[in-house]
Each structure stands twice: as C-alpha cells, then as structure tokens.
Design an enzyme around this catalytic site. Structure first.
Site, short mmCIF file in Angstrom:
data_model
loop_
_atom_site.label_atom_id
_atom_site.label_comp_id
_atom_site.label_asym_id
_atom_site.label_seq_id
_atom_site.Cartn_x
_atom_site.Cartn_y
_atom_site.Cartn_z
N CYS A 1 0.84 -1.21 0.00
CA CYS A 1 0.00 0.00 0.00
C CYS A 1 0.87 1.26 0.00
CB CYS A 1 -0.92 0.03 1.22
SG CYS A 1 -2.09 -1.32 1.27
C1 BEZ Z 1 0.47 -4.65 1.81
O1 BEZ Z 1 0.08 -3.53 1.51
O2 BEZ Z 1 1.64 -4.98 1.68
C2 BEZ Z 1 -0.48 -5.68 2.36
C3 BEZ Z 1 -1.64 -5.27 2.99
C4 BEZ Z 1 -2.51 -6.24 3.49
C5 BEZ Z 1 -2.21 -7.57 3.31
C6 BEZ Z 1 -1.05 -7.95 2.64
C7 BEZ Z 1 -0.20 -6.99 2.15
#
Ligand code: BEZ
Length: 221
Positions: free
Chosen positions: A46
């Site tokens: 994210c």
């Molecule tokens: C991420 O943004 O890396 C992420 C967010 C939730 C679950 C898995 C990865």
C-alpha cells in the site's frame, strides 16, 4: 465482482478524509475521478502504491481526473502514514485526500471488500479496488486486485486515456489490446462503413480476415 459495477452510480457517501469532510459526488464534480482502496495503513505494498499514485497525480490532473484514496484506518493514522509515504519517495508530496473508513461501511457500499484479508479482530479489509467514475457519477471502469498485487499506475493512466478517447468520440471508437495514446483506435461495431467514412474523412483501414466480415477497422483518432 458482485455489487457496484460498470454503469452503476457511485454511492454519494460522506466521509472524513485527510483533507476534511468529503461527499463523493461533490468531489467528482463535473470531471472524472479515480477512487481507490487500500487494505490498511502502514503496510508495504500500500505504501508503494500511494507513493506511486502521488508521482502520477500531475498526469491525472492534466487530464482533469481527480484522485481519492480510501483506507480503513482513521484520519489520524492516515496523516501519520503520509509522512512515511512521502519519505519513501523523497521530494514527493501526496496531494490527494485519503478517506477514512474505520467501521468498513463505505468499502462495503463501494464494493471494495476483500473477503480473504482480515485484520487482527477478524474484520474484512479492503481489496485493492479502483473505480474510475465519470462526470455523470457512474462507474466507467474498475480494477479488482488482491492484497498481494500492487497496481500498475501506467495501466491506470492508460485506462483513463482509453476512456477519455472513447468519450471524446461519443462511444463510436474503442481502443484495442495494448493500445497507447497515439496508436490507432478501432471503430465500434455499431458504426456502419458509411458512417465511418463521414466520421473519419481521412479514411480507415479494414483488416482482411478469413471471415470477410469487415468488423475490425482501424482509424487515427
Ligand atoms: C500490503 O500492503 O503490503 C499488504 C496489505 C494487506 C495484506 C497484505 C499486504
């Protein structure tokens, strides 16, 4: 992707954001907007997506397209997270608002829930959904990605350029596979050759295919 889909009016939700209270229809106004969700603040993929989107903000602005993020944490968390996002890409500024949805009601209405991803309390997190909304407040195009796959902002921009091209030509043209701005578009199946000659006085090219149906026609747009 059951729920909100292409052609549906985006729910006119009112939510807190990093730039104050936002009512979605007012935010969209009379242009296009991209509303995109993220599973959670302070997560690796994210953070890279938010930073990448910040880097493309100027390109979207040139096209009259506004950006609106949403993540399920609260505004205070988003504001702290923005410091990390900007530090990750030194010199970048996150100029678009991020809406807060701590109770997950908005992501349900916006069809952005990922049933496979849950927080520590077992509550579903948002997927990486992205809706491109038109001036009529309807969904023109959606991406639906899982948490493990960060989106490609070049593809988001390409999709916007395709939508704007089709809209400029009142739906009479579409863009073929791997199209990029500057490439030829295809003439839509509802357009007769007679109408196509009027629409494209410089001419168009019909692919010579075994069926001889003449449906694959390319024109400069
Ligand atoms: C991420 O943004 O890396 C992420 C967010 C939730 C679950 C898995 C990865």
């Amino acid at each position: 992707m059951p729920g909100l889909t292409i052609g549906d009016t985006i729910p006119n939700l009112e939510l807190d954001s990093t730039q104050g209270r936002i009512r979605i229809h007012d935010f969209v106004g009379d242009g296009y907007a991209i509303i995109f969700s993220h599973p959670a603040d302070f997560t690796p993929v994210c953070t890279t997506e938010m930073a990448a989107m910040a880097g493309y903000a100027e390109e979207f602005k040139k096209r009259g397209v506004k950006l609106l993020g949403i993540s399920c944490d609260d505004v205070a968390s988003h504001k702290e997270w923005i410091k990390d996002i900007e530090a990750f890409k030194p010199g970048s500024k996150l100029t678009y608002p991020i809406m807060a949805d701590p109770d997950r009601n908005a992501i349900r209405e916006l069809n952005m829930v990922d049933p496979d991803e849950k927080d520590a309390r077992g509550v579903s997190l948002p997927s990486r959904t992205l809706h491109i909304v038109g001036p009529d407040k309807t969904v023109k195009l959606s991406f639906l990605y899982p948490a493990c796959t960060g989106r490609n902002m070049d593809e988001v921009l390409r999709a916007v350029d395709s939508l704007l091209t089709a809209a400029r030509h009142k739906g009479k043209v579409a863009t073929p596979a791997n199209w990029k701005p500057g490439d030829r578009a295809v003439i839509g199946p509802s357009v007769s050759d007679e109408e196509a000659r009027k629409l494209f006085p410089d001419g168009f090219e019909t692919a010579d295919l075994p069926s001889k149906k003449g449906y694959l026609r390319f024109a400069k747009v």
